[in-house]
Structure formats: structure tokens, C-alpha cells
Design an enzyme around this catalytic site. Structure first.
Site, PDB file in Angstrom:
ATOM      1  CD1 TRP A  13      -2.096  -2.118   0.299  1.00 22.20           C
ATOM      2  CD2 TRP A  13      -2.950  -1.370   2.221  1.00 22.20           C
ATOM      3  NE1 TRP A  13      -3.125  -2.955   0.656  1.00 22.20           N
ATOM      4  CE2 TRP A  13      -3.668  -2.533   1.827  1.00 22.20           C
ATOM      5  CE3 TRP A  13      -3.313  -0.730   3.414  1.00 22.20           C
ATOM      6  CZ2 TRP A  13      -4.721  -3.044   2.583  1.00 22.20           C
ATOM      7  CZ3 TRP A  13      -4.363  -1.246   4.172  1.00 22.20           C
ATOM      8  CH2 TRP A  13      -5.054  -2.391   3.749  1.00 22.20           C
ATOM      9  CE  LYS A  14       4.245   1.192  -4.519  1.00 20.06           C
ATOM     10  NZ  LYS A  14       4.896   1.591  -5.754  1.00 20.06           N
ATOM     11  CG  HIS A  98       9.571  -1.180  -3.011  1.00 18.48           C
ATOM     12  ND1 HIS A  98       9.626  -0.051  -3.786  1.00 18.48           N
ATOM     13  CD2 HIS A  98       8.523  -1.908  -3.464  1.00 18.48           C
ATOM     14  CE1 HIS A  98       8.636  -0.096  -4.667  1.00 18.48           C
ATOM     15  NE2 HIS A  98       7.952  -1.212  -4.483  1.00 18.48           N
ATOM     16  CD  GLU A 100       7.949   3.075  -4.601  1.00 17.13           C
ATOM     17  OE1 GLU A 100       7.485   2.944  -3.462  1.00 17.13           O
ATOM     18  OE2 GLU A 100       7.279   2.862  -5.642  1.00 17.13           O
ATOM     19  CB  SER A 216       2.159  -2.108 -14.185  1.00 16.76           C
ATOM     20  OG  SER A 216       2.781  -0.846 -13.952  1.00 16.76           O
ATOM     21  N   GLY A 237       1.310  -2.982  -6.299  1.00 19.70           N
ATOM     22  CA  GLY A 237       1.248  -1.644  -5.720  1.00 19.70           C
ATOM     23  C   GLY A 237      -0.116  -1.023  -5.962  1.00 19.70           C
ATOM     24  N   GLY A 238      -0.206  -0.207  -7.002  1.00 20.77           N
ATOM     25  CA  GLY A 238      -1.410   0.582  -7.276  1.00 20.77           C
ATOM     26  C   GLY A 238      -2.713  -0.201  -7.215  1.00 20.77           C
TER      27      GLY A 238
HETATM   28  C1  PEP Z   1       5.345  -2.000  -6.167  1.00 16.56           C
HETATM   29  O1  PEP Z   1       5.413  -0.903  -5.685  1.00 16.56           O
HETATM   30  O2  PEP Z   1       5.898  -2.949  -5.587  1.00 16.56           O
HETATM   31  C2  PEP Z   1       4.612  -2.165  -7.417  1.00 16.56           C
HETATM   32  C3  PEP Z   1       4.767  -3.273  -8.085  1.00 16.56           C
HETATM   33  O3  PEP Z   1       3.801  -1.128  -7.813  1.00 16.56           O
HETATM   34  P1  PEP Z   1       2.763  -1.116  -9.039  1.00 16.56           P
HETATM   35  O4  PEP Z   1       1.975  -2.404  -8.973  1.00 16.56           O
HETATM   36  O5  PEP Z   1       1.917   0.084  -8.824  1.00 16.56           O
HETATM   37  O6  PEP Z   1       3.574  -1.053 -10.293  1.00 16.56           O
END
Ligand code: PEP
Length: 254
Positions: A13-14, A98, A100, A216, A237-238
Site C-alpha cells: 500500500w506504500k 523495495h 523506492e 503494474s 502496488g497501485g
Molecule cells: C510495487 O510498488 O511494488 C509495485 C509493483 O507497484 P505497481 O503495482 O503500482 O507497479
């Protein structure tokens, strides 16, 4: 889907969701996913929501993960959170390294390996993230980068700990961009990582390690990605921020 290893799908969920929003999301997920037994389901809320989310999912088929932790045990490390503190909240998994955090907090493979060891010492299962940038892929360095990251961030782990470590292959160019690796690209990278694990561990141990794909992932591509032989789940993520899309990803992977 008949897989060699049990799939594990985790939602990262970041830095999103108030406690109230987190509880609403996890209540919806609990309802939507009540009948799923074939997939290990994990949600990774921000630290501030862990305690209350833990209470809602207690006894359910949803496990709790954190997004980071300190490499140190409890002590004078202002602003940090120790693995033991997460364990107290019924956290079972922790995302480490991660991209980020590698980018913004300059986390190194060495630091990530220390965190992974501290996680295991507290009986948490680390989800160790690795992945190349677009520039690295275009320069033909994907395998070199993956080898450095996997070797460096899993250094010092015993075979038993390696089996309890999940690797998340997350090509940086696919995170939050809407660009997904093709199934062939994902399988190729996962097979490379597994081959590396065979060298670092042994064939039998390497075959037991689960490797998630992240970047994604959405309901429309989840099934195809997870049908690849070496793709053992997803780090999302999203699409994990809404119950409907995260639940669909999991249902589509069964
Ligand atoms: C993530 O942050 O680990 C990720 C895969 O994000 P997203 O699915 O939004 O690309």
C-alpha cells in the site's frame, strides 16, 4: 492453476491509507476473498495501520506484512522500527529493499541483507525486492544487476532461511508506470534468478523459493503472468489500493 509452489500475492500500500481507509479496504478484502485457500494473501499497510488491520484479519486467510524495518534490534535508533515490534503486531512478512527505498533512502544490498537476517531472527519472512532500471535493461545488464542484488541482499542466509525468503522481481521501469514486463520477460528473469539460487543454494532448495513478479500487475494481466512456471505470485502496488482490483488479481490467479 496447478503450480509447483503455492502462489503468494501481496499488496504494497506504500504511503497510502489513513487507519479508517485501511480498515475499510481490509474488511472488503476479507469479505471478497473469504473462500480463497489456494493463494497466500498478504496486505502491507503503512506502519500506522498495522495494529488495527491485524485485529480485523485475525483468524482469516489474509496475512499481514510491513513495508520496511530496521536492521537493528530495539535500542537508540530514533524513528526506526525493529522486527520484534512488528512481530508483536502479528506481522508475518516484511518487504525489504523495495526499489523506492533503494532509490530514495539509498538502501544497499549489504543493508538489505542485514535487514533480512534481522527479520528471520524475529521469525518474519522477508520479501526481498530486486530489479533493473530501464537504462540497465537497455544496456543489456539485467542479469548482471539481478545477480548482484540477489547475491548481495541474501548474503548470510542459511538454506532454511532462504526457503522462507520470498524474492520479488520488480523491474523498476514497470513499477507504477502502467508498463508491465511481457510474460516472456518475466519468466526469463525469474528463471535466471532461480538458476542463480541453484548455484547459491542447491537445486532442491532453489525449487522451493517463491519468486513474485511486481510491476503494474492488474486483473487483466495477473493470470498470464502467474501461469509462468517460475512466477510464484505477485507484489502489487497501485492495484492493491482498491478491494475490487486486488481481489480480482487473486481470483484470476487461482
Ligand atoms: C510495487 O510498488 O511494488 C509495485 C509493483 O507497484 P505497481 O503495482 O503500482 O507497479
Amino acid at each position: 492453476m496447478n503450480k509447483e509452489r503455492k502462489l503468494i500475492v501481496a499488496g504494497n500500500w506504500k504511503m497510502n491509507k489513513t487507519v479508517a481507509e485501511a480498515l475499510e479496504l481490509v474488511r472488503d478484502l476479507k469479505h471478497e476473498l473469504a473462500n480463497i485457500k489456494e493463494v497466500d494473501i498478504v496486505v502491507c499497510p503503512p506502519f500506522t495501520a498495522l495494529s488495527e488491520v491485524a485485529q480485523v484479519i485475525r483468524g482469516s486467510n489474509i496475512d499481514l506484512g510491513a513495508q520496511n524495518m530496521s536492521e537493528h534490534g530495539p535500542g537508540a535508533y530514533t524513528g526506526e522500527i525493529a522486527a520484534e515490534m512488528l512481530g508483536e503486531l502479528a506481522v508475518r512478512y516484511v518487504i525489504l529493499g523495495h526499489s523506492e527505498r533503494r532509490q530514495y533512502q539509498k538502501e544497499s544490498d549489504e543493508l538489505i541483507s542485514k535487514k533480512a537476517q534481522a527479520a528471520h531472527a524475529a521469525s518474519l519472512q522477508p520479501i526481498v525486492c530486486v530489479g533493473e532500471t530501464l537504462a540497465e535493461r537497455e544496456a543489456g545488464q539485467t542479469e548482471k544487476v539481478l545477480e548482484t542484488q540477489v547475491r548481495g541482499s541474501s548474503k548470510g542466509l542459511s538454506k532454511a532461511q532462504a526457503v522462507e525468503t520470498i524474492i520479488a522481481y520488480e523491474p523498476v521501469w514497470a513499477i507504477g508506470t502502467g508498463k508491465t514486463a511481457t510474460t516472456a520477460q518475466a519468466q526469463e528473469a525469474h528463471a535466471f534468478i532461480r538458476g542463480l539460487l541453484v548455484k547459491l543454494l542447491d537445486e532442491g532448495t532453489a525449487r522451493r523459493v517463491r519468486i513474485q513478479y511486481g510491476g503494474s500487475v492488474k486483473p487483466s494481466n495477473a493470470r498470464e503472468l502467474m501461469s509462468q512456471p517460475d512466477v510464484d505470485g505477485a507484489l502489487v502496488g497501485g492495484a492493491s489500493l482498491e478491494a475490487k482490483s486486488f481481489a480480482e488479481i487473486i481470483k484470476n490467479s487461482v
